[in-house]
Write an enzyme that holds these catalytic residues in place. Structure first.
Site, mmCIF file in Angstrom:
data_model
loop_
_atom_site.group_PDB
_atom_site.id
_atom_site.type_symbol
_atom_site.label_atom_id
_atom_site.label_comp_id
_atom_site.label_asym_id
_atom_site.label_seq_id
_atom_site.Cartn_x
_atom_site.Cartn_y
_atom_site.Cartn_z
ATOM 1 N N GLU A 293 3.701 -0.408 13.396
ATOM 2 C CA GLU A 293 3.394 0.959 13.836
ATOM 3 C C GLU A 293 4.284 1.375 14.999
ATOM 4 O O GLU A 293 4.505 2.564 15.230
ATOM 5 C CB GLU A 293 1.920 1.045 14.263
ATOM 6 C CG GLU A 293 1.121 1.960 13.356
ATOM 7 C CD GLU A 293 -0.348 2.058 13.733
ATOM 8 O OE1 GLU A 293 -1.166 1.953 12.816
ATOM 9 O OE2 GLU A 293 -0.691 2.231 14.918
ATOM 10 N N HIS B 75 3.118 -22.586 -0.986
ATOM 11 C CA HIS B 75 2.857 -22.763 -2.412
ATOM 12 C C HIS B 75 2.702 -21.418 -3.123
ATOM 13 O O HIS B 75 2.209 -21.358 -4.242
ATOM 14 C CB HIS B 75 1.621 -23.641 -2.603
ATOM 15 C CG HIS B 75 1.840 -25.023 -2.070
ATOM 16 N ND1 HIS B 75 2.119 -26.101 -2.873
ATOM 17 C CD2 HIS B 75 1.886 -25.477 -0.793
ATOM 18 C CE1 HIS B 75 2.300 -27.171 -2.114
ATOM 19 N NE2 HIS B 75 2.167 -26.820 -0.846
ATOM 20 N N LYS C 219 -4.121 10.215 5.788
ATOM 21 C CA LYS C 219 -5.392 10.878 6.124
ATOM 22 C C LYS C 219 -5.391 12.302 5.561
ATOM 23 O O LYS C 219 -6.393 12.754 5.013
ATOM 24 C CB LYS C 219 -5.587 10.922 7.643
ATOM 25 C CG LYS C 219 -5.847 9.564 8.275
ATOM 26 C CD LYS C 219 -6.192 9.734 9.745
ATOM 27 C CE LYS C 219 -6.299 8.389 10.450
ATOM 28 N NZ LYS C 219 -6.381 8.515 11.901
#
Ligand code: PA5
Length: 449
Positions: free
Chosen positions: A290, A311, A425
């Site tokens: 951010e 793995h 948003k």
């Protein structure tokens, strides 16, 4: 004295010594902007001096609230998302036993801490409600804006649950709101309902807020030592003041990241060898991503949990696209160790390891992985911390915050805003038909057809 040992030996094949001298002026410029508070977003840099300049009265109230929660509750539900969630989750996991919520009351130092409001999963909420069952619980709802959908939805659910169990007045005694000092829906509700309220300071953005009430209340309620957390951060604040990257490991880390980025290493994996450090990486990913991910620039922050991911991601890291570098967070001392049990035969082929502890095997595996990955073309950095305790975590938090402040300014972006978070948003509000988004609703719904 510095508590972190920053080991750069395994980037020697990737960075020539003259490159350190060449990057220094950029780091010095970034440091000047940060320290003199004249760079972009400077109004959100109060975290720089937070370890020495915090509200002592509120700190006492946090400790008192944690004690009250421990005395009247078995469970604390912490509701928040992003910067209002990840720091507390990281610290609660880092500072407590792996299966803390499953321990008996005698074995646990504080309350069980569960997190909600970081997804919109009904299944998760139902499962958490069932898990709490008839145990006494309290809620810490954390939101700077007070209007973020995910925590607001979860808060409504748990507030109703509290009211059913304890009545409206009883519920109010069990709700702790951490929010803005003056504005927002949560602030207004907390004031109207007289919840105990803690402040998210204006000058500290969500991802830098773990050492404010945002992180401190849940951490203290879990039984961890928040005084030591602040003490570690303070010592880091005192330690990392020199502009010279040879004398300042936080700046040196920022400098190396930037040098590697310019060479095409655009993804950084924060690596750990302890499951309880997984959320350190999640917190760090928000802090780095951010802060730096602006104007189509920045290092993409990712993570790997070893041995597990050897793995799964191991093949890619060893031999995939060569744009990765790794930064390992390593503990000099494990919280506890275990001898490899002796066995009469060698049926499992492990006799060659007898006499070693499991942590010694883990540490050796870590060294081997660095060698293999360096041979495969992956630059490697290591941040050694002495112990997995509150003091060292506070120190490490400050180290990373400072490093990203510097590195962000080397990218000539504002490291302290997050305009990109708003885009999702807007789309979500538009599709859900939130009042005030009428034009967007029309446009976004048309795209569904
Ligand atoms: O870093 C940020 O600012 C964000 O991740 C916010 O913390 C997150 O969106 C939650 O916002 P709020 O605390 O306003 O609910």
């Amino acid at each position: 004295m510095t508590q972190i040992r920053f080991d750069t030996k395994a980037v020697a094949n990737f960075i020539e010594s003259h490159e350190y001298g060449e990057i220094q002026p950029l780091v010095t410029m970034a440091a000047d902007q940060l320290r003199h508070r004249n760079g972009a977003g400077a109004e959100y840099t109060d975290w720089l001096t937070l370890p020495t300049d915090y509200d002592r009265d509120e700190f006492q109230r946090i400790q008192a609230a944690a004690k009250k929660i421990q005395s009247d509750s078995k469970v604390l539900v912490v509701i928040g998302i992003g910067g209002s969630y990840l720091g507390a989750k990281m610290a609660v996991d880092f500072l407590n036993p792996s299966f803390n919520n499953e321990l008996s009351d005698d074995q646990r130092r504080g309350v069980k801490v569960y997190f909600a409001g970081n997804s919109l999963s009904a299944t998760y909420l139902n499962d958490l409600i069932r898990t709490i069952g008839d145990q006494d619980f309290s809620v810490n709802v954390i939101s700077k804006s007070g209007t973020t959908t995910e925590p607001s939805v979860a808060f409504r659910v748990f507030k109703q649950l509290l009211e059913k169990k304890y009545g409206a007045e009883g519920a109010k005694q069990r709700i702790y709101a951490t929010t803005d000092a003056n504005r927002g829906a949560l602030h207004d509700e907390a004031e109207a309902s007289d919840y105990e309220t803690f402040i998210i300071p204006d000058g500290i953005g969500g991802r830098f807020s773990v050492l404010t009430a945002v992180g401190l209340l849940p951490i203290a309620a879990s039984g961890a030592d928040i005084e030591q957390l602040m003490a570690g951060a303070k010592d880091a604040q005192d330690a990392y003041t020199d502009n010279d990257i040879n004398d300042n490991d936080a700046y040196r880390y920022a400098a190396i990241r930037r040098i590697l980025y310019d060479k095409g290493y655009t993804t950084e994996l924060l690596v750990n060898w302890e499951p309880s450090l997984q959320y350190l990486s999640e917190w760090w990913k928000q802090l780095m991503g951010e802060s730096e991910g602006k104007n189509h620039k920045g290092i993409y922050p990712s993570s790997a949990n070893y041995s597990t991911d050897l793995h799964s991601l191991g093949q890619y890291i060893q031999d995939g696209r060569r744009d990765l570098f790794e930064t390992a967070v390593l503990l000099d001392q494990p919280v506890s160790d275990l001898d490899l049990p002796k066995s009469a035969g060698n049926g499992d082929g492990l006799q060659y390891l007898e006499g070693k502890t499991i942590d010694q095997i883990n540490a050796t595996a870590a060294k081997g992985v660095v060698m293999a990955h360096v041979d495969g073309g992956v630059p490697n950095l290591a941040i050694h911390i002495q112990k997995q305790d509150a003091y060292n975590l506070g120190y490490l938090i400050y180290f990373f915050e400072l490093a990203v402040g510097i590195s962000g300014y080397t990218f000539a972006i504002n490291p302290f805003n997050q305009p990109g978070v708003e885009a999702y948003k807007t789309a979500m509000f538009a599709l859900l038909g939130k009042p005030g988004y009428e034009a967007e609703t029309k446009a976004f719904r048309a795209r569904l057809d």
